[in-house]
Design a protein around this motif. Structure first.
Motif, PDB file in Angstrom:
ATOM      1  N   LEU A  95     -53.603-104.049 -33.982  1.00 50.48           N
ATOM      2  CA  LEU A  95     -52.508-103.094 -33.831  1.00 50.48           C
ATOM      3  C   LEU A  95     -52.924-101.718 -34.332  1.00 50.48           C
ATOM      4  CD1 LEU A  95     -49.675-102.222 -33.180  1.00 50.48           C
ATOM      5  CD2 LEU A  95     -48.882-103.317 -35.296  1.00 50.48           C
ATOM      6  N   ARG A  96     -53.577-101.673 -35.457  1.00 44.54           N
ATOM      7  CA  ARG A  96     -54.013-100.369 -35.983  1.00 44.54           C
ATOM      8  C   ARG A  96     -54.980 -99.700 -35.019  1.00 44.54           C
ATOM      9  NH1 ARG A  96     -56.126 -98.924 -42.112  1.00 44.54           N
ATOM     10  NH2 ARG A  96     -56.713 -96.735 -41.667  1.00 44.54           N
ATOM     11  N   GLU A  97     -55.911-100.455 -34.469  1.00 41.15           N
ATOM     12  CA  GLU A  97     -56.890 -99.881 -33.543  1.00 41.15           C
ATOM     13  C   GLU A  97     -56.205 -99.343 -32.289  1.00 41.15           C
ATOM     14  OE1 GLU A  97     -60.941-101.180 -31.066  1.00 41.15           O
ATOM     15  OE2 GLU A  97     -59.948-102.610 -32.400  1.00 41.15           O
ATOM     16  N   ARG A  98     -55.266-100.114 -31.745  1.00 46.49           N
ATOM     17  CA  ARG A  98     -54.582 -99.663 -30.534  1.00 46.49           C
ATOM     18  C   ARG A  98     -53.659 -98.481 -30.822  1.00 46.49           C
ATOM     19  NH1 ARG A  98     -52.880-104.783 -26.825  1.00 46.49           N
ATOM     20  NH2 ARG A  98     -52.296-103.030 -25.487  1.00 46.49           N
ATOM     21  N   ALA A  99     -53.031 -98.495 -31.993  1.00 47.13           N
ATOM     22  CA  ALA A  99     -52.175 -97.373 -32.367  1.00 47.13           C
ATOM     23  C   ALA A  99     -52.990 -96.095 -32.548  1.00 47.13           C
ATOM     24  CB  ALA A  99     -51.407 -97.699 -33.643  1.00 47.13           C
ATOM     25  N   ALA A 100     -54.219 -96.234 -33.009  1.00 48.39           N
ATOM     26  CA  ALA A 100     -55.091 -95.063 -33.117  1.00 48.39           C
ATOM     27  C   ALA A 100     -55.340 -94.453 -31.740  1.00 48.39           C
ATOM     28  CB  ALA A 100     -56.409 -95.445 -33.779  1.00 48.39           C
ATOM     29  N   GLY A 101     -55.459 -95.313 -30.731  1.00 47.23           N
ATOM     30  CA  GLY A 101     -55.613 -94.813 -29.365  1.00 47.23           C
ATOM     31  C   GLY A 101     -54.364 -94.098 -28.886  1.00 47.23           C
ATOM     32  N   TRP A 102     -53.189 -94.660 -29.184  1.00 44.53           N
ATOM     33  CA  TRP A 102     -51.940 -94.001 -28.795  1.00 44.53           C
ATOM     34  C   TRP A 102     -51.791 -92.659 -29.525  1.00 44.53           C
ATOM     35  CZ3 TRP A 102     -49.190 -99.142 -30.318  1.00 44.53           C
ATOM     36  CH2 TRP A 102     -49.526-100.137 -29.389  1.00 44.53           C
ATOM     37  N   GLY A 103     -52.235 -92.640 -30.787  1.00 46.40           N
ATOM     38  CA  GLY A 103     -52.179 -91.398 -31.540  1.00 46.40           C
ATOM     39  C   GLY A 103     -53.100 -90.344 -30.957  1.00 46.40           C
ATOM     40  N   ALA A 104     -54.283 -90.752 -30.518  1.00 48.99           N
ATOM     41  CA  ALA A 104     -55.221 -89.809 -29.914  1.00 48.99           C
ATOM     42  C   ALA A 104     -54.636 -89.206 -28.643  1.00 48.99           C
ATOM     43  CB  ALA A 104     -56.545 -90.510 -29.619  1.00 48.99           C
ATOM     44  N   GLN A 105     -53.890 -90.003 -27.897  1.00 42.10           N
ATOM     45  CA  GLN A 105     -53.236 -89.495 -26.691  1.00 42.10           C
ATOM     46  C   GLN A 105     -52.174 -88.453 -27.040  1.00 42.10           C
ATOM     47  OE1 GLN A 105     -51.870 -93.148 -24.938  1.00 42.10           O
ATOM     48  NE2 GLN A 105     -53.956 -93.865 -24.517  1.00 42.10           N
ATOM     49  N   LEU A 106     -51.408 -88.725 -28.076  1.00 41.00           N
ATOM     50  CA  LEU A 106     -50.413 -87.752 -28.521  1.00 41.00           C
ATOM     51  C   LEU A 106     -51.090 -86.465 -28.971  1.00 41.00           C
ATOM     52  CD1 LEU A 106     -47.915 -89.980 -30.559  1.00 41.00           C
ATOM     53  CD2 LEU A 106     -47.505 -88.900 -28.343  1.00 41.00           C
TER      54      LEU A 106
ATOM     55  N   THR B 151     -46.016-105.152 -42.690  1.00 41.55           N
ATOM     56  CA  THR B 151     -47.436-105.149 -42.336  1.00 41.55           C
ATOM     57  C   THR B 151     -47.686-104.537 -40.963  1.00 41.55           C
ATOM     58  OG1 THR B 151     -47.272-107.428 -41.507  1.00 41.55           O
ATOM     59  CG2 THR B 151     -47.976-107.125 -43.794  1.00 41.55           C
ATOM     60  N   HIS B 152     -46.853-104.865 -39.987  1.00 43.01           N
ATOM     61  CA  HIS B 152     -47.099-104.371 -38.629  1.00 43.01           C
ATOM     62  C   HIS B 152     -46.680-102.909 -38.453  1.00 43.01           C
ATOM     63  CE1 HIS B 152     -47.580-108.702 -37.968  1.00 43.01           C
ATOM     64  NE2 HIS B 152     -48.370-108.346 -36.964  1.00 43.01           N
ATOM     65  N   ALA B 153     -45.551-102.527 -39.025  1.00 37.51           N
ATOM     66  CA  ALA B 153     -45.163-101.118 -38.950  1.00 37.51           C
ATOM     67  C   ALA B 153     -46.176-100.250 -39.681  1.00 37.51           C
ATOM     68  CB  ALA B 153     -43.764-100.922 -39.530  1.00 37.51           C
TER      69      ALA B 153
ATOM     70  N   SER C  80     -48.484 -97.179 -38.265  1.00 38.32           N
ATOM     71  CA  SER C  80     -48.554 -95.882 -38.943  1.00 38.32           C
ATOM     72  C   SER C  80     -49.994 -95.503 -39.259  1.00 38.32           C
ATOM     73  CB  SER C  80     -47.746 -95.917 -40.237  1.00 38.32           C
ATOM     74  OG  SER C  80     -46.363 -96.091 -39.983  1.00 38.32           O
ATOM     75  N   ALA C  81     -50.762 -96.463 -39.775  1.00 34.90           N
ATOM     76  CA  ALA C  81     -52.139 -96.184 -40.153  1.00 34.90           C
ATOM     77  C   ALA C  81     -52.969 -95.774 -38.944  1.00 34.90           C
ATOM     78  CB  ALA C  81     -52.757 -97.404 -40.828  1.00 34.90           C
ATOM     79  N   GLY C  82     -52.726 -96.423 -37.809  1.00 37.72           N
ATOM     80  CA  GLY C  82     -53.466 -96.077 -36.602  1.00 37.72           C
ATOM     81  C   GLY C  82     -53.182 -94.665 -36.145  1.00 37.72           C
ATOM     82  N   LEU C  83     -51.912 -94.265 -36.170  1.00 39.01           N
ATOM     83  CA  LEU C  83     -51.587 -92.897 -35.785  1.00 39.01           C
ATOM     84  C   LEU C  83     -52.211 -91.890 -36.738  1.00 39.01           C
ATOM     85  CD1 LEU C  83     -49.592 -94.272 -33.791  1.00 39.01           C
ATOM     86  CD2 LEU C  83     -48.034 -92.371 -34.260  1.00 39.01           C
TER      87      LEU C  83
ATOM     88  N   ASP D  88     -54.861 -92.281 -38.425  1.00 44.85           N
ATOM     89  CA  ASP D  88     -56.303 -92.259 -38.155  1.00 44.85           C
ATOM     90  C   ASP D  88     -56.650 -91.214 -37.098  1.00 44.85           C
ATOM     91  OD1 ASP D  88     -56.746 -94.308 -39.969  1.00 44.85           O
ATOM     92  OD2 ASP D  88     -56.849 -95.889 -38.435  1.00 44.85           O
ATOM     93  N   SER D  89     -55.707 -90.938 -36.206  1.00 46.44           N
ATOM     94  CA  SER D  89     -55.932 -89.966 -35.131  1.00 46.44           C
ATOM     95  C   SER D  89     -55.341 -88.599 -35.439  1.00 46.44           C
ATOM     96  CB  SER D  89     -55.331 -90.496 -33.822  1.00 46.44           C
ATOM     97  OG  SER D  89     -56.018 -91.668 -33.404  1.00 46.44           O
ATOM     98  N   GLY D  90     -54.903 -88.415 -36.685  1.00 46.41           N
ATOM     99  CA  GLY D  90     -54.393 -87.109 -37.093  1.00 46.41           C
ATOM    100  C   GLY D  90     -52.943 -86.859 -36.731  1.00 46.41           C
ATOM    101  N   VAL D  91     -52.210 -87.909 -36.413  1.00 44.87           N
ATOM    102  CA  VAL D  91     -50.793 -87.772 -36.077  1.00 44.87           C
ATOM    103  C   VAL D  91     -49.961 -88.344 -37.219  1.00 44.87           C
ATOM    104  CG1 VAL D  91     -48.964 -88.439 -34.472  1.00 44.87           C
ATOM    105  CG2 VAL D  91     -51.241 -87.848 -33.604  1.00 44.87           C
ATOM    106  N   ALA D  92     -49.040 -87.544 -37.737  1.00 45.73           N
ATOM    107  CA  ALA D  92     -48.169 -87.985 -38.831  1.00 45.73           C
ATOM    108  C   ALA D  92     -47.080 -88.901 -38.296  1.00 45.73           C
ATOM    109  CB  ALA D  92     -47.550 -86.777 -39.527  1.00 45.73           C
ATOM    110  N   VAL D  93     -46.464 -89.662 -39.211  1.00 45.04           N
ATOM    111  CA  VAL D  93     -45.396 -90.578 -38.819  1.00 45.04           C
ATOM    112  C   VAL D  93     -44.150 -90.329 -39.652  1.00 45.04           C
ATOM    113  CG1 VAL D  93     -47.027 -92.365 -38.116  1.00 45.04           C
ATOM    114  CG2 VAL D  93     -46.098 -92.400 -40.441  1.00 45.04           C
ATOM    115  N   ALA D  94     -43.008 -90.710 -39.080  1.00 46.99           N
ATOM    116  CA  ALA D  94     -41.730 -90.683 -39.798  1.00 46.99           C
ATOM    117  C   ALA D  94     -41.123 -92.075 -39.678  1.00 46.99           C
ATOM    118  CB  ALA D  94     -40.789 -89.638 -39.204  1.00 46.99           C
ATOM    119  N   ILE D  95     -41.181 -92.846 -40.751  1.00 42.39           N
ATOM    120  CA  ILE D  95     -40.601 -94.192 -40.708  1.00 42.39           C
ATOM    121  C   ILE D  95     -39.074 -94.069 -40.678  1.00 42.39           C
ATOM    122  CG2 ILE D  95     -42.593 -95.263 -41.788  1.00 42.39           C
ATOM    123  CD1 ILE D  95     -41.107 -95.286 -44.435  1.00 42.39           C
TER     124      ILE D  95
END
Length: 405
Positions: free
Chosen positions: A174-185, A228-230, A234-237, A239-246
């Protein structure tokens, strides 16, 4: 003249300036307040119909000694204006040019792809300058959760599965895939995702929970699964320089109506030692830069104010007991039915008075001028409120320096 009367008079003067008639300001506890009706919600002042921003006069700059910042520019940093990705309105641009609003939210749905989204974003970030945002870069945000809540699609954007599916993956995946989504953003010019959802929905109640469970926005139904999953998302995003708001503190997992489309939404279960708060504590401990506060009322925390207007929730609980020192952003205060009974001016002042840093004006950006001018005027006449504005402004600048460089 009493404090409540003085506050009411000030806001009345503000709204006359923008040709809007409203009632007395309803401030957070510690300031003027009204007795609550039988529903458990406070009695709001009458609503108003905002005049289109084009007819409202631009705020006159007030010099300050803070390196040339005007009060209007400081207040503008505390707002996030919506930009409709399918049909941007002039008022969104005017909010930046005339009222110094310093942050964006991409609202709606788009299948245009990364290149067109970036071009749209740059039309607004290009307005950053010494007379608008004092040269301070913008937080550019959107809702990119997955499933039914994904604003940006099309060429270059993955279709993101719902949180319920993401919760079945290994956290490393999940973290790896979220990093990809973050890179797209990031490639589209977005540096903040108002995600992930960390609301805890009790097992077997998903269908009865319209804002989260019914839309499959929950990362499972246990504290461990959600945390753990949320946090992996967050960590994946990040990783790509995108901040999160829980979101949506202190939790929408137990409500039976959606604050976007319903009024009088009350959680009468959640307490200060509730497990629903444990997931947010885990998100904060894992490094969430922002926390979004809901507009539901929490009867066992503060029965008299929606959470976004409650210093008990924002200042005492979130900042005090949970130790959060990042940015607090509201859920939408422009078009949500839950806050419709309060005038736009009341909503903005009450949120900042409660300790919020960023007021989200996403669905109906037309009300941004009224909100901004009301906050400016209140800060001009109320030293305590001015101190709250200054503190929020400093937190926003500090966070931007850390997140945006």
């Amino acid at each position: 003249m009493s404090r409540a009367e003085r506050v009411a008079l000030v806001v009345a003067v503000v709204l006359v300036a923008v040709a809007v008639g409203v009632g007395a300001v309803v401030l957070g506890q510690g300031r003027a307040s009204s007795a609550g009706p039988s529903s458990g919600l406070p009695s709001p002042s009458p609503t108003s119909t905002p005049t289109p921003a084009a007819s409202a006069p631009a705020a006159s700059p007030t010099p300050t000694p803070d390196d040339g910042w005007t009060l209007e520019q400081k207040v503008g940093q505390l707002f996030v204006v919506g930009v409709d990705v399918s049909g941007p309105a002039d008022v969104s641009r005017e909010a930046i040019e005339q009222y110094h609003v310093g942050n964006l939210f991409l609202h709606g749905r788009s299948a245009a792809g990364i290149d067109e989204v970036r071009a749209l974003v740059e039309r607004y970030t290009g307005l950053v300058g010494p007379t608008t945002t004092h040269g301070t870069p913008m937080l550019v945000s959107t809702d990119q959760e997955g499933g039914t809540v994904q604003v940006l699609r099309g060429d270059g954007f993955d279709d993101i599965p719902a949180a319920t599916e993401q919760a079945t993956w290994d956290v490393a995946e999940l973290r790896e895939r979220a990093a990809g989504w973050g890179a797209q953003l990031a490639a589209a010019g977005v540096n903040l995702d108002l995600a992930p959802v960390m609301d805890l929905v009790p097992p077997g109640t998903q269908a009865d929970n319209p804002p989260v469970g019914a839309l499959q926005r929950n990362y499972g139904t246990t504290v461990d699964s959600v945390s753990t999953h949320a946090n992996a998302f967050s960590a994946g995003l990040r990783d790509s320089g995108v901040a999160v708001a829980i979101k949506h503190f202190p939790g929408l997992g137990r409500v039976t109506a959606d604050t976007d489309s319903s009024a009088d939404v009350v959680d009468d279960v959640t307490t200060r030692d509730d497990e629903q708060l444990d997931v947010f504590r885990a998100g904060i401990d894992a490094g969430a830069q922002l926390v979004m506060v809901s507009t539901a009322v929490y009867a066992k925390l503060d029965p008299d104010h929606p959470a976004a207007f409650s210093s008990t929730v924002v200042t005492d609980l979130l900042r005090g007991e949970l130790g959060f020192d990042g940015l607090v952003v509201t859920d939408d205060l422009s078009g949500a039915e839950q806050v419709h009974a309060w005038s736009p001016a009341d909503r903005a002042i009450s949120a900042i008075d409660a300790g919020v840093d960023l007021v989200l004006v996403s669905k109906v950006p037309d009300v941004a001028p009224e909100m901004v001018q009301a906050v400016v005027h209140q800060a001009q006449v109320d030293d305590e409120f001015r101190a709250e504005v200054e503190a929020a402004w400093q937190r926003v600048l500090s966070a931007k320096s850390s997140m945006l460089g």
